[in-house]
Motif scaffolding. Structure first.
Motif, short mmCIF file in Angstrom:
data_model
loop_
_atom_site.label_atom_id
_atom_site.label_comp_id
_atom_site.label_asym_id
_atom_site.label_seq_id
_atom_site.Cartn_x
_atom_site.Cartn_y
_atom_site.Cartn_z
N ARG A 56 79.67 -18.25 21.80
CA ARG A 56 79.81 -16.80 21.83
C ARG A 56 78.59 -16.19 22.50
O ARG A 56 77.48 -16.36 22.00
N PRO A 57 78.77 -15.48 23.64
CA PRO A 57 77.63 -14.91 24.35
C PRO A 57 77.28 -13.51 23.85
O PRO A 57 78.15 -12.76 23.39
N ARG A 58 76.01 -13.17 23.96
CA ARG A 58 75.52 -11.82 23.67
C ARG A 58 74.49 -11.47 24.73
O ARG A 58 73.75 -12.34 25.18
N GLY A 65 77.18 -6.74 31.63
CA GLY A 65 78.07 -6.48 32.75
C GLY A 65 77.59 -7.07 34.06
O GLY A 65 78.35 -7.09 35.05
N ARG A 66 76.35 -7.55 34.10
CA ARG A 66 75.80 -8.12 35.34
C ARG A 66 75.50 -9.61 35.20
O ARG A 66 75.64 -10.37 36.15
N PHE A 67 75.06 -10.02 34.02
CA PHE A 67 74.67 -11.41 33.78
C PHE A 67 75.71 -12.10 32.89
O PHE A 67 76.37 -11.45 32.07
N SER A 68 75.78 -13.41 33.04
CA SER A 68 76.71 -14.20 32.23
C SER A 68 76.02 -15.50 31.83
O SER A 68 75.53 -16.24 32.68
N ILE A 69 76.01 -15.78 30.53
CA ILE A 69 75.39 -17.00 30.02
C ILE A 69 76.50 -17.98 29.63
O ILE A 69 77.55 -17.59 29.12
N SER A 70 76.25 -19.25 29.88
CA SER A 70 77.22 -20.27 29.55
C SER A 70 76.51 -21.59 29.25
O SER A 70 75.34 -21.76 29.58
N LYS A 71 77.24 -22.49 28.62
CA LYS A 71 76.71 -23.81 28.30
C LYS A 71 77.63 -24.89 28.83
O LYS A 71 78.85 -24.71 28.89
N ASP A 72 77.07 -26.02 29.18
CA ASP A 72 77.82 -27.23 29.50
C ASP A 72 77.37 -28.28 28.51
O ASP A 72 76.27 -28.84 28.64
N ASN A 73 78.17 -28.53 27.51
CA ASN A 73 77.75 -29.44 26.44
C ASN A 73 77.74 -30.90 26.88
O ASN A 73 77.08 -31.72 26.25
N VAL A 74 78.45 -31.21 27.94
CA VAL A 74 78.43 -32.59 28.45
C VAL A 74 77.12 -32.85 29.18
O VAL A 74 76.46 -33.88 28.97
N LYS A 75 76.73 -31.90 30.01
CA LYS A 75 75.48 -32.05 30.77
C LYS A 75 74.27 -31.58 29.96
O LYS A 75 73.13 -31.80 30.40
N ASN A 76 74.50 -30.93 28.82
CA ASN A 76 73.42 -30.35 28.02
C ASN A 76 72.60 -29.36 28.85
O ASN A 76 71.37 -29.49 28.98
#
Length: 118
Positions: A56-58, A65-76
């Motif tokens: 869940r991003p905050r 509205g300009r930035f987006s955070i994400s994770k890749d749990n496979v690549k850590n």
């Protein structure tokens, strides 16, 4: 000792985009809330965005509205997609555990510098 390694910074024109990436060999990102911070010259380090262990991003109001955070749990890895950049976004960017008081965090990496300039 640094636990995090940030990359992806560079020079970008106003209105442009950039994607930052963070990785760690000490922390498993899927098990914790991770965050991106920045330290604008003359200011304290501030929270930019965070993402919970269940993805869940905050966002801080100044990037919403300009930035987006994400994770890749496979690549850590934890990424920060930055769009519509402006001069005020110029800063070194860091990743670390989420905290409302980043001054109390440790194991900071070198950060990655984003410079917004024409």
């Amino acid at each position: 000792q640094a636990w995090f390694a940030e990359s992806g910074g560079g020079l970008v024109q106003p209105g442009g985009s950039r994607t930052l990436s963070c990785t760690s060999s000490q922390v498993v990102f899927s098990r914790t809330t991770m965050a991106w911070y920045r330290q604008v010259p003359g200011n304290e380090r501030e929270l930019v965005a965070h993402i919970t262990d269940d993805d869940r991003p905050r966002y801080a109001d100044f990037v919403k509205g300009r930035f987006s955070i994400s994770k890749d749990n496979v690549k850590n890895t934890v990424s920060l997609q930055m769009n519509s950049l402006n001069y005020k976004d110029t800063a070194p960017y860091y990743c670390n555990y989420y905290s409302g008081l980043p001054g109390y965090l440790h194991h900071w990496g070198q950060g990655t510098l984003v410079t917004v300039s024409s």
